[in-house]
Design an enzyme around this catalytic site. Structure first.
Site, PDB file in Angstrom:
ATOM      1  N   HIS A 190      41.974  38.317  31.339  1.00 46.46           N
ATOM      2  CA  HIS A 190      41.346  37.675  30.177  1.00 46.46           C
ATOM      3  C   HIS A 190      41.993  38.287  28.931  1.00 46.46           C
ATOM      4  O   HIS A 190      42.351  39.468  28.941  1.00 46.46           O
ATOM      5  CB  HIS A 190      39.866  38.007  30.032  1.00 46.46           C
ATOM      6  CG  HIS A 190      38.979  37.710  31.200  1.00 46.46           C
ATOM      7  ND1 HIS A 190      38.845  38.538  32.264  1.00 46.46           N
ATOM      8  CD2 HIS A 190      38.128  36.680  31.421  1.00 46.46           C
ATOM      9  CE1 HIS A 190      37.958  38.037  33.121  1.00 46.46           C
ATOM     10  NE2 HIS A 190      37.507  36.904  32.635  1.00 46.46           N
ATOM     11  N   ASP A 228      40.758  41.768  28.118  1.00 45.54           N
ATOM     12  CA  ASP A 228      41.071  42.861  29.051  1.00 45.54           C
ATOM     13  C   ASP A 228      42.265  43.685  28.573  1.00 45.54           C
ATOM     14  O   ASP A 228      42.340  44.885  28.831  1.00 45.54           O
ATOM     15  CB  ASP A 228      41.454  42.324  30.447  1.00 45.54           C
ATOM     16  CG  ASP A 228      40.376  41.485  31.079  1.00 45.54           C
ATOM     17  OD1 ASP A 228      39.204  41.668  30.726  1.00 45.54           O
ATOM     18  OD2 ASP A 228      40.718  40.634  31.926  1.00 45.54           O
ATOM     19  N   GLU A 266      36.292  27.473  37.368  1.00 44.22           N
ATOM     20  CA  GLU A 266      35.799  28.378  38.423  1.00 44.22           C
ATOM     21  C   GLU A 266      34.297  28.180  38.594  1.00 44.22           C
ATOM     22  O   GLU A 266      33.506  28.631  37.771  1.00 44.22           O
ATOM     23  CB  GLU A 266      36.122  29.827  38.029  1.00 44.22           C
ATOM     24  CG  GLU A 266      35.762  30.825  39.102  1.00 44.22           C
ATOM     25  CD  GLU A 266      36.169  32.251  38.730  1.00 44.22           C
ATOM     26  OE1 GLU A 266      37.276  32.441  38.169  1.00 44.22           O
ATOM     27  OE2 GLU A 266      35.385  33.166  39.003  1.00 44.22           O
ATOM     28  N   HIS A 297      30.773  33.481  44.549  1.00 43.54           N
ATOM     29  CA  HIS A 297      30.082  32.396  43.839  1.00 43.54           C
ATOM     30  C   HIS A 297      29.588  31.347  44.821  1.00 43.54           C
ATOM     31  O   HIS A 297      28.506  30.778  44.645  1.00 43.54           O
ATOM     32  CB  HIS A 297      31.008  31.741  42.813  1.00 43.54           C
ATOM     33  CG  HIS A 297      31.473  32.666  41.732  1.00 43.54           C
ATOM     34  ND1 HIS A 297      32.298  32.253  40.707  1.00 43.54           N
ATOM     35  CD2 HIS A 297      31.232  33.979  41.506  1.00 43.54           C
ATOM     36  CE1 HIS A 297      32.538  33.274  39.905  1.00 43.54           C
ATOM     37  NE2 HIS A 297      31.913  34.343  40.371  1.00 43.54           N
ATOM     38  N   ASP A 302      39.429  33.077  44.070  1.00 51.49           N
ATOM     39  CA  ASP A 302      39.070  34.440  43.687  1.00 51.49           C
ATOM     40  C   ASP A 302      38.459  35.080  44.924  1.00 51.49           C
ATOM     41  O   ASP A 302      37.349  34.726  45.345  1.00 51.49           O
ATOM     42  CB  ASP A 302      38.064  34.448  42.525  1.00 51.49           C
ATOM     43  CG  ASP A 302      38.755  34.540  41.175  1.00 51.49           C
ATOM     44  OD1 ASP A 302      40.002  34.445  41.130  1.00 51.49           O
ATOM     45  OD2 ASP A 302      38.052  34.703  40.158  1.00 51.49           O
ATOM     46  N   ASP A 307      30.993  41.270  43.833  1.00 54.55           N
ATOM     47  CA  ASP A 307      32.460  41.332  43.742  1.00 54.55           C
ATOM     48  C   ASP A 307      33.060  42.431  44.608  1.00 54.55           C
ATOM     49  O   ASP A 307      33.927  43.190  44.155  1.00 54.55           O
ATOM     50  CB  ASP A 307      32.912  41.535  42.280  1.00 54.55           C
ATOM     51  CG  ASP A 307      32.617  40.340  41.401  1.00 54.55           C
ATOM     52  OD1 ASP A 307      32.591  39.211  41.922  1.00 54.55           O
ATOM     53  OD2 ASP A 307      32.425  40.524  40.190  1.00 54.55           O
TER      54      ASP A 307
HETATM   55  C1  XLS Z   1      32.665  36.150  37.077  1.00 56.63           C
HETATM   56  C2  XLS Z   1      33.942  35.506  37.277  1.00 56.63           C
HETATM   57  C3  XLS Z   1      35.058  35.980  36.358  1.00 56.63           C
HETATM   58  C4  XLS Z   1      36.171  34.980  36.349  1.00 56.63           C
HETATM   59  C5  XLS Z   1      37.106  35.105  35.198  1.00 56.63           C
HETATM   60  O1  XLS Z   1      31.751  36.026  37.874  1.00 56.63           O
HETATM   61  O2  XLS Z   1      34.300  35.639  38.616  1.00 56.63           O
HETATM   62  O3  XLS Z   1      35.487  37.237  36.734  1.00 56.63           O
HETATM   63  O4  XLS Z   1      36.901  35.032  37.529  1.00 56.63           O
HETATM   64  O5  XLS Z   1      36.486  34.916  33.998  1.00 56.63           O
HETATM   65 NI    NI Z   2      36.170  35.084  39.410  1.00 53.44          NI
HETATM   66 NI    NI Z   3      32.592  36.235  39.902  1.00 49.61          NI
END
Ligand code: XLS
Ligand code: NI
Ligand code: NI
Length: 436
Positions: A101, A104, A232, A271, A296, A309
């Protein structure tokens, strides 16, 4: 400084399943050819910047636990030290891609003007690092959720001034992604949703979100950013409800606003779990709907209902997902981005390696298992046989010519009496498990 930070860790190499070196890959052998492509080409792995280099281990109950040297420096100096450390890690780990991002990589900013200046200032050194190390950008994205101005959303904010600020960030990050040769551009709508409908005009907010995406699509064409825009999906967190709930919901949204040409999905395992859907469903749905983009890679925890995560290390789950990817030709522009983080008690630099090495080996194993399953052919043959009637005379008649009338008449005149057949679920589950 970063060199000292990782001292003792040699570049990570493939040493095979028998090795006892915890800093080696056991299954990920990047040049090994599987079904016509190397493992690296299949998996297109990417390290994310935010979890491993921007995050300091804080959680809602406590302060940061990680003692990373670059977090002790401020402003541009801190950003550049972080850049050194990140690229040092990317190089030693040996994966081809990374993702980030805007916020970051840059010095923190309060105002929009500061934001644009600080991001601009880090792009030269960032580009130089990419050239020096050969690392490539899987995707870039603008963070439209951390700054307080975005508390009620970026594109879906009730205040058009916030929408305009979001446009500043999106334009600058799309430019940066183009300049750095990024393969995709991502929108994760963290706060593009609501906390209560009592203060929210849902229809209007969806129109606003579509407006932002249409502008981004136009801009993508204007600047010649080649890869797709990826949404996403996530059902909630941080908002109570996020508009991009899951793959099917995103598809309906893209269809409604005529965005299917240019926008696909970046599917995150955790997610999917939060949406109550298995990852293989989300991936299969994205292929069926023609919007599969990228992944992801991570996982949740079965007892926790949030986005933990963690590194994705469930081999059956990965194999089941990979079966759909291999059947459908895998990634085009996407890749497996490790949107995964070490636990906040995993405080050593080494832990960053263990997380990524384990995650990489799990993906490689899943790839090998799925390839073996497809090469064996039993599962595909079963599906083919199960639907064979649709290629026969009656199936073709229904697909091409029949009306309700003519079909009903035919069924009666032929005195149809179809025989139920087993779905063989246990056989297939055991078959997959035996390959993992
Ligand atoms: C958050 C998201 C984030 C995206 C990028 O839950 O996974 O990390 O991948 O903004
Ligand atoms: Ni993500
Ligand atoms: Ni996420």
């Amino acid at each position: 400084m970063s060199k000292d930070y990782y001292a003792g860790v040699e570049p990570v190499q493939y040493k095979g399943p028998e090795t006892d070196d915890p800093f080696a890959f056991r299954y990920y052998d990047k040049d090994r050819v599987v079904m016509g492509k190397t493992m690296e080409e299949h998996l297109r792995p990417s390290v994310c910047y935010w979890h491993s280099f921007a995050w300091n281990g804080f959680d809602v109950f406590g302060a940061g636990t990680f003692d990373r040297p670059w977090h002790k420096l401020d402003g541009q100096e801190g950003a550049e030290a972080k850049l050194d450390a990140a690229f040092e890690f990317f190089s030693r780990l040996g994966l081809p891609f990374f993702a980030f991002h805007d916020v970051d990589v840059m010095a923190p900013a309060e105002t929009m003007k500061e934001h644009t200046e600080n991001l601009a200032r880090i792009l030269d050194p960032l580009e130089a690092k990419m050239e020096e190390t050969g690392k490539k950008l899987l995707w870039g994205t603008a963070n439209l959720f951390s700054h307080p101005r975005y508390m009620a959303g970026g594109a879906t904010n009730p205040d058009p001034e916030v929408f305009a600020c979001a446009a500043v960030q999106v334009r600058q990050m799309m430019d940066a992604t183009k300049r750095l040769g990024g393969a995709n551009y991502v929108f994760w709508g963290g706060r593009e949703g609501y906390d209560t409908l009592l203060n929210t005009d849902l229809g209007r907010e969806m129109d606003q979100y579509a407006r932002m995406l249409s502008m981004a699509v136009d801009y993508k064409h204007k600047i010649g950013l080649s890869g797709p825009i990826l949404i996403e999906p996530k059902p909630h967190e941080p908002t109570k409800h996020q508009y991009d709930r899951d793959v099917a919901t995103v598809y309906g949204f893209l269809e409604r606003y005529d965005l299917l040409e240019d926008v696909k999905v970046n599917i995150e395992t955790n997610h999917a779990t939060l949406a109550g859907l298995p990852m293989d469903h989300e991936v299969a749905a994205a292929y069926a709907l023609g919007i599969f983009g990228s992944v992801d890679a991570n996982r949740g925890d079965p007892q926790n209902g949030w986005d933990t995560d963690q590194f994705w290390n469930d081999p059956v789950d990965i194999t089941r997902t990979m079966i759909h990817m291999l059947r459908n030709g895998g990634f085009e522009t996407g890749g497996f981005n490790f949107d995964s983080k070490v636990r906040r008690q995993s405080i050593d630099a080494e832990d960053l390696y263990f997380g990524h090495i384990g995650g990489m080996d799990a993906l490689a194993k899943g790839l090998l298992s799925a390839a073996a399953i497809l090469e064996n052919g039993e599962a595909d043959a079963f599906i083919k046989e199960r639907y064979a009637g649709w290629d026969g005379d009656l199936g073709r008649f229904i697909r091409n010519d029949a009306t309700l009338d003519s079909l009903a008449d035919r069924a009666l005149s032929e005195n149809l009496d179809p025989k139920p057949r087993s779905g063989r679920q246990e056989r297939l589950e055991t078959f997959v498990a035996n390959y993992v």
